[in-house]
Design a protein around this motif. Sequence first.
Motif: not given
Length: 276
Positions: A117-118, A121, A189-194, A257-258, A260
């Motif tokens: 996922g990185y 991103a 697996n963080p939020n990809q836009n973040y 956090n989170g 975008n």
Amino acid sequence: MTVKQAIGLALVVAILSGVVYSCKRDNDQQLVNQEKQTLSDDVKQQISSLGYSTENARVVKGGYVVEGDIFLTHESLNYKPNSPVLRIANDEQYRTNCLIQGLPRTITVTVTGLPAGYATATDIAINRYNALGLRLKFQRIASGGQITIQYASLGAGVLGQSAGFPNCTTGNPPSPIYLNSDANALGSNPNQNYLATVIAHEIGHTIGFRHTDYFNRSYSCGGTPVNEGSAGVGAVWIPGTPTGADPNSWMLACIPNGANRPFNANDIIALRYLYN
């Protein structure tokens, strides 16, 4: 086992335990001594003279990290700021004295040792830059990139860290960019836009952008107001960017956090001014 043997065994265990404790105590004391050295008055004064806060400054390989994501070499602590372009700041866009040279140019980026996922991103972050049609572009490649993005243990409250700003002699970007591997920092697996926002921010440093709120980090970070100053690299106002508040810039010092933060209108003005 006889009583005599049992007593002997107990003595051996006690002695070994004492040795282990002593080693741990000595190691702990060594770490304490290192920490004291890191935060010595001389080092604090040198960091402060460059305009950085000494709060949470810490030692890393080859130097120090200050303000969460800015790396200073041991040599850079002796820099004597003399830039005439430092100005009393509002919420404008700022660059360093040195920028990427050799335009038009494509900078290659490699993501190594990170979850899949990185890489995705990173592609999002790269696409944000490339969509502007700048003379400076980015391309992710499997290995050997001019900028490497990788994990490192950065401590609590830090998301990422760049290796600095463009080299004034070569005009090349620094490498690597570190993303925090510590638990609860970014996660697997963080939020990809973040995550793309964090990566785009650190790339911004590598191409010469200062924090939009470098003059008052409490604007985005909260807490005590801190002015990063010229920091030995310059804080040059980018013409066309506003003097009013700009709460959504991708180069604000802290990212909730989170959050975008794609490039806003003022970010785009700044990027095109430098690299169109």
